[in-house]
Design a protein around this motif. Structure first.
Motif, PDB file in Angstrom:
ATOM      1  N   PRO A   1      -0.747   3.419 -13.912  1.00 18.86           N
ATOM      2  CA  PRO A   1      -0.166   2.142 -13.479  1.00 18.86           C
ATOM      3  C   PRO A   1       0.851   2.296 -12.353  1.00 18.86           C
ATOM      4  N   TYR A   2       1.324   3.511 -12.146  1.00 20.03           N
ATOM      5  CA  TYR A   2       2.221   3.759 -11.014  1.00 20.03           C
ATOM      6  C   TYR A   2       1.526   3.414  -9.701  1.00 20.03           C
ATOM      7  N   TRP A   3       0.212   3.638  -9.641  1.00 25.92           N
ATOM      8  CA  TRP A   3      -0.547   3.446  -8.412  1.00 25.92           C
ATOM      9  C   TRP A   3      -1.273   2.113  -8.336  1.00 25.92           C
ATOM     10  N   ARG A   4      -1.479   1.444  -9.443  1.00 26.70           N
ATOM     11  CA  ARG A   4      -2.334   0.255  -9.460  1.00 26.70           C
ATOM     12  C   ARG A   4      -1.618  -0.913 -10.129  1.00 26.70           C
ATOM     13  N   THR A   5      -2.294  -2.035 -10.133  1.00 26.48           N
ATOM     14  CA  THR A   5      -1.799  -3.192 -10.877  1.00 26.48           C
ATOM     15  C   THR A   5      -2.137  -3.019 -12.351  1.00 26.48           C
ATOM     16  N   ALA A   6      -1.396  -3.691 -13.213  1.00 32.88           N
ATOM     17  CA  ALA A   6      -1.651  -3.634 -14.653  1.00 32.88           C
ATOM     18  C   ALA A   6      -1.118  -4.912 -15.282  1.00 32.88           C
ATOM     19  N   ARG A   7      -1.538  -5.196 -16.472  1.00 33.55           N
ATOM     20  CA  ARG A   7      -1.126  -6.407 -17.168  1.00 33.55           C
ATOM     21  C   ARG A   7       0.363  -6.395 -17.460  1.00 33.55           C
ATOM     22  N   ASP A   8       0.905  -7.611 -17.618  1.00 32.18           N
ATOM     23  CA  ASP A   8       2.313  -7.787 -17.998  1.00 32.18           C
ATOM     24  C   ASP A   8       3.259  -7.126 -17.004  1.00 32.18           C
ATOM     25  N   GLU A   9       2.833  -7.066 -15.732  1.00 33.79           N
ATOM     26  CA  GLU A   9       3.672  -6.555 -14.646  1.00 33.79           C
ATOM     27  C   GLU A   9       4.113  -5.108 -14.858  1.00 33.79           C
ATOM     28  N   GLN A  10       3.310  -4.347 -15.604  1.00 38.55           N
ATOM     29  CA  GLN A  10       3.640  -2.939 -15.837  1.00 38.55           C
ATOM     30  C   GLN A  10       3.200  -2.054 -14.672  1.00 38.55           C
ATOM     31  N   GLY A  11       2.236  -2.518 -13.888  1.00 43.85           N
ATOM     32  CA  GLY A  11       1.761  -1.718 -12.772  1.00 43.85           C
ATOM     33  C   GLY A  11       2.673  -1.841 -11.563  1.00 43.85           C
ATOM     34  N   ARG A  12       2.871  -0.725 -10.833  1.00 42.56           N
ATOM     35  CA  ARG A  12       3.724  -0.741  -9.644  1.00 42.56           C
ATOM     36  C   ARG A  12       2.931  -0.875  -8.349  1.00 42.56           C
ATOM     37  N   ASN A  13       1.608  -0.684  -8.412  1.00 45.20           N
ATOM     38  CA  ASN A  13       0.722  -0.975  -7.281  1.00 45.20           C
ATOM     39  C   ASN A  13       1.120  -0.209  -6.019  1.00 45.20           C
ATOM     40  N   TRP A  14       1.514   1.066  -6.158  1.00 44.68           N
ATOM     41  CA  TRP A  14       1.962   1.791  -4.981  1.00 44.68           C
ATOM     42  C   TRP A  14       0.844   2.039  -3.970  1.00 44.68           C
ATOM     43  N   VAL A  15      -0.401   2.211  -4.420  1.00 45.47           N
ATOM     44  CA  VAL A  15      -1.485   2.381  -3.452  1.00 45.47           C
ATOM     45  C   VAL A  15      -1.639   1.116  -2.616  1.00 45.47           C
ATOM     46  N   GLY A  16      -1.627  -0.040  -3.274  1.00 44.57           N
ATOM     47  CA  GLY A  16      -1.722  -1.293  -2.538  1.00 44.57           C
ATOM     48  C   GLY A  16      -0.592  -1.459  -1.543  1.00 44.57           C
ATOM     49  N   ARG A  17       0.611  -1.110  -1.959  1.00 44.22           N
ATOM     50  CA  ARG A  17       1.765  -1.253  -1.075  1.00 44.22           C
ATOM     51  C   ARG A  17       1.689  -0.286   0.105  1.00 44.22           C
ATOM     52  N   LEU A  18       1.229   0.933  -0.151  1.00 46.21           N
ATOM     53  CA  LEU A  18       1.092   1.903   0.934  1.00 46.21           C
ATOM     54  C   LEU A  18      -0.027   1.518   1.898  1.00 46.21           C
ATOM     55  N   LEU A  19      -1.081   0.919   1.375  1.00 49.75           N
ATOM     56  CA  LEU A  19      -2.139   0.433   2.260  1.00 49.75           C
ATOM     57  C   LEU A  19      -1.597  -0.648   3.203  1.00 49.75           C
ATOM     58  N   GLU A  20      -0.744  -1.518   2.685  1.00 48.09           N
ATOM     59  CA  GLU A  20      -0.125  -2.534   3.535  1.00 48.09           C
ATOM     60  C   GLU A  20       0.765  -1.883   4.594  1.00 48.09           C
ATOM     61  N   LEU A  21       1.476  -0.830   4.205  1.00 45.76           N
ATOM     62  CA  LEU A  21       2.327  -0.119   5.163  1.00 45.76           C
ATOM     63  C   LEU A  21       1.490   0.530   6.266  1.00 45.76           C
ATOM     64  N   VAL A  22       0.427   1.239   5.872  1.00 47.12           N
ATOM     65  CA  VAL A  22      -0.431   1.888   6.865  1.00 47.12           C
ATOM     66  C   VAL A  22      -1.070   0.852   7.772  1.00 47.12           C
ATOM     67  N   ARG A  23      -1.472  -0.272   7.210  1.00 47.89           N
ATOM     68  CA  ARG A  23      -2.044  -1.355   8.019  1.00 47.89           C
ATOM     69  C   ARG A  23      -1.051  -1.822   9.083  1.00 47.89           C
ATOM     70  N   SER A  24       0.198  -1.974   8.689  1.00 51.84           N
ATOM     71  CA  SER A  24       1.226  -2.376   9.645  1.00 51.84           C
ATOM     72  C   SER A  24       1.428  -1.317  10.714  1.00 51.84           C
ATOM     73  N   GLU A  25       1.389  -0.045  10.320  1.00 54.80           N
ATOM     74  CA  GLU A  25       1.538   1.043  11.288  1.00 54.80           C
ATOM     75  C   GLU A  25       0.372   1.069  12.279  1.00 54.80           C
ATOM     76  N   LEU A  26      -0.833   0.765  11.791  1.00 50.34           N
ATOM     77  CA  LEU A  26      -1.985   0.704  12.683  1.00 50.34           C
ATOM     78  C   LEU A  26      -1.817  -0.422  13.706  1.00 50.34           C
ATOM     79  N   HIS A  27      -1.334  -1.571  13.242  1.00 54.44           N
ATOM     80  CA  HIS A  27      -1.068  -2.669  14.168  1.00 54.44           C
ATOM     81  C   HIS A  27      -0.020  -2.260  15.189  1.00 54.44           C
ATOM     82  N   ALA A  28       1.059  -1.621  14.717  1.00 51.73           N
ATOM     83  CA  ALA A  28       2.152  -1.234  15.615  1.00 51.73           C
ATOM     84  C   ALA A  28       1.696  -0.237  16.668  1.00 51.73           C
TER      85      ALA A  28
END
Length: 383
Positions: free
Chosen positions: A343-370
């Protein structure tokens, strides 16, 4: 009454938003009141053990099948002097029904009594005429009585300026307060003028502080579901190409890996032999299992986020076609779903997941745009 949320229910595939609060419901089997959740939805549905509507809720309150205070609590004591009281009026069934009706309007995206009150305040501030004073009084009285002290958002004066303004000259404010005078009315008018100036200053300050806020709505969230391909991956991988198990060779930290998954678990190991074994695993799932069973490097908890970020940067800067897929998600929030990853890397029920892969993908996407990427991506080594 404290409302909590959000919650929702689904009707014919449509999400109906709601909120909920606690009430006390009569339990005929136990012969006592028990705490229950009262749920209110945007379509006007009300549920407290049984499904009803606003009229049904009114009947339950009339019959005292639902009460709004703990029956064991001491009875409500009216203040000796209403003018000097520093708390709201008593919560009554009538006031609660007004509040519930307003919650339904809010959930449905329609104007609420508070919206109409704020508009009446703006009109009165712009032109403090008798007609606008009358409109303001009507908007104020439409608010549930137990919520009126909060309508101006002023914890010190509460709604006193309004109560003064609505009292005719020579009459006692609230029936037991000071006699309304022309000077008190002038001070109340000054309060609203000062308030308008303060709100304008706050808006100007916020506009400066929030100058970089997006000016248009963002794209809908994207969920990267974990997908199994028993018959092999399709020629067009679509969004599945963004997942860490997607087979694509990338160079990072002086070596090549068949996928982000291979690189992550290989670099987590303490021994070189284990790293090589994970790197050469036939599938991403096999790399996961071998890496998870191998002894972990001591600093892994501290560096794993940076390792994942480096691997994702390598994947999308070294493969222009994959970068185009990531850039095609616009500014959408990316939710990395799945079953087998932490759950550190993904979403999970009851807001237990931290979704770090999703967040890092958003960061890399922004870096690609920049970096001005697109079809012509510079290909850093990632090392």
């Amino acid at each position: 009454m404290t409302w909590k949320g959000p919650t929702f229910r689904t009707v014919d595939g449509e999400r109906i938003d709601g909120v909920w609060c606690h009430v006390w419901q009569w339990d005929e089997w136990r012969d006592t009141y028990v705490v229950e959740d009262l749920l209110v939805y945007a379509d006007g549905t009300v549920r407290c053990e049984r499904t009803t509507d606003l009229a049904g809720l009114e009947r339950m309150l009339d019959r005292e099948l639902i009460v709004l205070r703990d029956p064991a609590a001491p009875p409500w004591e009216e203040p000796e002097n209403k003018w000097e009281a520093r708390y709201s009026e008593a919560l009554t069934p009538e006031g609660f029904l007004l509040e519930v009706a307003d919650r339904i309007e809010e959930l449905a995206g329609r104007p609420t009594v508070h919206d109409r009150f704020r508009e009446a305040v703006r009109r009165f501030q712009g032109a403090p005429t008798d007609a606008n004073r009358s409109l303001l009084r009507g908007a104020y009285l439409a608010i549930a009585p137990h919520l009126r002290v909060y309508c101006l958002g002023d914890m010190d004066r509460q709604d006193r300026p309004l109560r003064i303004l609505f009292t005719d000259l020579g009459e006692q404010v609230d029936g037991d307060g000071p006699v309304a005078t022309a000077e008190m009315h002038r001070q109340a008018l000054d309060y609203f003028r000062d308030r308008e100036k303060a709100v304008a200053r706050a808006d100007e300050r916020q506009a400066v502080r929030h100058a970089d806020d997006p000016t248009s709505p963002g794209s809908p969230a994207i969920i990267l579901n974990q997908i199994f391909f028993p018959n092999g991956r399709p020629a067009d991988p679509g969004l599945s190409a963004l997942r860490n198990d997607f087979p694509v060779t990338l160079r990072h930290a002086g070596d090549s890996y068949p996928s982000v998954h291979h690189g992550y678990w290989a670099l987590s190991t303490a021994e070189e032999a284990d790293r090589l074994a994970v790197r050469d695993a036939p599938t991403a799932d096999a790399a996961h299992e071998l890496g998870a069973l191998a002894p972990r490097r001591e600093d892994w908890a501290d560096v794993r986020l940076a390792v994942m970020a480096g691997l994702l940067r390598a994947k999308f800067t070294q493969h222009p076609a994959l970068a185009e897929i990531l850039l095609g998600t616009g500014d959408a929030r990316i939710a990395y779903s799945g079953y087998e990853e932490s759950p550190y890397w993904r979403t999970a029920r009851d807001e237990q997941g931290r979704n770090w892969v999703g967040r890092l993908l958003e960061l890399v996407r922004s870096e690609l745009h920049a970096a001005g990427t697109g079809s012509g991506i510079s290909s850093p080594t990632g090392e």
